[in-house]
Design a protein around this motif. Structure first.
Motif, short mmCIF file in Angstrom:
data_model
loop_
_atom_site.label_atom_id
_atom_site.label_comp_id
_atom_site.label_asym_id
_atom_site.label_seq_id
_atom_site.Cartn_x
_atom_site.Cartn_y
_atom_site.Cartn_z
N UNK A 114 -3.24 -1.41 -12.53
CA UNK A 114 -3.71 -1.29 -11.16
C UNK A 114 -2.65 -0.67 -10.25
N UNK A 115 -1.40 -0.64 -10.72
CA UNK A 115 -0.32 -0.04 -9.94
C UNK A 115 -0.07 1.41 -10.33
N UNK A 116 -0.91 1.97 -11.22
CA UNK A 116 -0.73 3.34 -11.70
C UNK A 116 -1.64 4.30 -10.95
N UNK A 117 -1.17 5.53 -10.77
CA UNK A 117 -1.96 6.59 -10.12
C UNK A 117 -2.07 7.77 -11.09
N UNK A 118 -3.30 8.22 -11.31
CA UNK A 118 -3.55 9.36 -12.19
C UNK A 118 -3.83 10.58 -11.33
N UNK A 119 -2.96 11.58 -11.45
CA UNK A 119 -3.09 12.81 -10.66
C UNK A 119 -3.84 13.83 -11.50
N UNK A 243 5.87 -0.09 -9.85
CA UNK A 243 6.53 -1.28 -10.39
C UNK A 243 6.64 -2.39 -9.36
N UNK A 244 5.85 -2.31 -8.28
CA UNK A 244 5.88 -3.36 -7.27
C UNK A 244 5.41 -4.70 -7.82
N UNK A 245 4.48 -4.68 -8.78
CA UNK A 245 4.05 -5.85 -9.52
C UNK A 245 4.03 -5.49 -11.00
N UNK A 246 4.34 -6.48 -11.84
CA UNK A 246 4.35 -6.26 -13.29
C UNK A 246 3.50 -7.32 -13.98
N UNK A 247 2.91 -6.91 -15.07
CA UNK A 247 2.20 -7.87 -15.92
C UNK A 247 3.21 -8.62 -16.78
N UNK A 248 2.90 -9.88 -17.07
CA UNK A 248 3.65 -10.67 -18.05
C UNK A 248 2.68 -11.04 -19.16
N UNK A 249 2.97 -10.60 -20.37
CA UNK A 249 2.15 -10.92 -21.54
C UNK A 249 2.96 -11.82 -22.47
#
Length: 408
Positions: A114-119, A243-249
């Motif tokens: 959700x923090x990624x942008x596809x150009x 990288x404002x928020x990261x997933x933890x798996x």
């Protein structure tokens, strides 16, 4: 011949009393009032195979030898104040505390999609300039990314200029206003900014070379084009990661999943940042096992202040295993020595004396352990240097410190 034989016999008779006296003297040294004197032996703290009957230094490392009290039944171990400081032996007064159990899971930090942008290209054309050509580069919102040559876009610009000119000839005509607005919306949909449209009106010149800007800030994770390459409408240009928020798996065995629920709060600790634990809410539990493993996963997200953590870093997830217990005697985990014969701690008795005490433990977490038997509140228990006392006891006395100890 007979004379020589006579002389030898007389000499032997003379030696017998000397040997007898020496033997009696030796017995006196070994016995006194019928009690055998104990011989003090010494050994090296680093090389226990070195054993001598006099004080000295180790022939291997040169360290001073220490008394070897293998036959001593005294449970206390004497350590002077200077050696306590060198060994970093510290104590704490045991008391009541609250403890809650938790289980540590191995996890890792990953990118939050959700923090990624596809150009992607809004219109077909040729990549004339590529202003960012390396992955890992951080870009800001509004920063130019690439320049596109597009005849189709130039035609849309010309259409907009003609619609504006036509409107000027028929001021107030609603149809002409709608045509202008429609042409403007096309430019906006194809990636033209309001500032670029305003500049187009000011210059009254179409420009097939159009610069496109970053819609969001982030780190360039992927570049799909090269300068001079033709791209179709919707073709991928690059991908930015935030990288404002990261997933933890975190990995979980199937038999442990039953005690974990979505929405549950857990603690996340990043190695190296133990002073900044994060609270995470479990947002997803994988319904199937990971390919090639007998593990499933739990997932949540944590904030990344100042973007100090990178995807791929290790993360330790602590999941509560039960309700918090009422007040109980607790100690730091490192204070309890565990071996094949049981568990024990070292209690300070006086200024320089330390004694082992057998204990039993109950619930524990990553920091504290509950003492259910063996200690009472107020005793001074060694919390750092306990293993050094354990090793020195075995070295000096040649036996386990809890041999013969019973719970009290």
């Amino acid at each position: 011949m007979e004379r020589k034989l006579f002389i030898k016999q007389m000499a032997m008779i003379a030696l017998v009393p000397s040997v007898f006296v020496a033997a009696c003297t030796s017995d006196v040294k070994e016995k006194k009032d019928g009690v055998v004197a104990k011989t003090q032996t010494y050994t090296c703290p680093m090389h226990p195979q070195v054993i001598k009957e006099e004080m000295g230094t180790c022939p291997i490392c040169g360290m001073d030898l220490v008394p070897f009290e293998k036959n001593s039944n005294e449970k206390a171990l004497k350590v002077d104040e200077k050696r306590q400081i060198l060994a970093n032996i510290t104590t704490v007064m045991i008391g009541s505390n609250h403890i809650s159990g938790s289980k540590q899971l191995n996890g890792r930090l990953t990118v939050d999609p959700q923090q990624s942008s596809y150009i992607s290209s809004r219109i077909a054309g040729r990549i004339e300039q590529l202003y960012v050509r390396e992955t890992g580069v951080r870009v800001k919102k509004g920063q130019p990314l690439y320049q596109l040559y597009s005849e189709q876009l130039a035609a849309l610009q010309q259409e907009y200029l003609m619609a504006v000119a036509q409107q000027k000839q028929f001021p107030g005509d609603k149809i002409e206003q709608q045509l202008v607005e429609s042409a403007k919306q096309k430019l906006l949909l194809y990636g033209q900014s309001a500032a670029q449209i305003k500049a187009l009106l000011a210059t009254q010149k179409k420009n097939p070379y159009v610069t496109f800007f970053a819609p969001e800030g982030g780190v360039v994770a992927e570049i799909s084009v090269t300068p001079g390459q033709y791209v179709a409408e919707g073709g991928s240009i690059m991908r930015l990661e935030g990288y404002g928020e990261l997933w933890v798996e975190a990995d979980v065995y199937p038999n442990e999943v039953g005690g974990i629920k979505e929405g549950q709060k857990v603690k996340v600790v990043i190695p190296g940042w133990e002073d900044q634990p994060q609270e995470m809410t479990i947002s997803f539990i994988t319904p199937s096992l990971l390919a090639g493993t007998q593990l499933t996963q739990i997932r949540g997200s944590i904030p990344n202040p100042n973007q100090q953590w990178q995807p791929g870093a290790q993360a330790n997830v602590f999941v509560p295993t039960g309700n918090q217990k009422s007040a109980a005697l607790t100690l730091p985990v490192d204070a309890v020595i565990r071996d094949g014969k049981g568990m024990h701690v070292w209690v300070k008795k006086g200024k320089d004396s330390f004694e082992p005490k057998r204990v039993t433990t109950g619930q524990e977490n990553d920091n504290q352990v509950e003492i259910t038997a063996g200690l009472v509140a107020g005793e001074q228990v060694v919390v750092t240097g306990a293993y050094l006392l354990y090793s020195e006891y075995i070295l000096k006395k040649g036996k386990n410190p809890i041999d013969g100890l019973k719970l009290k």
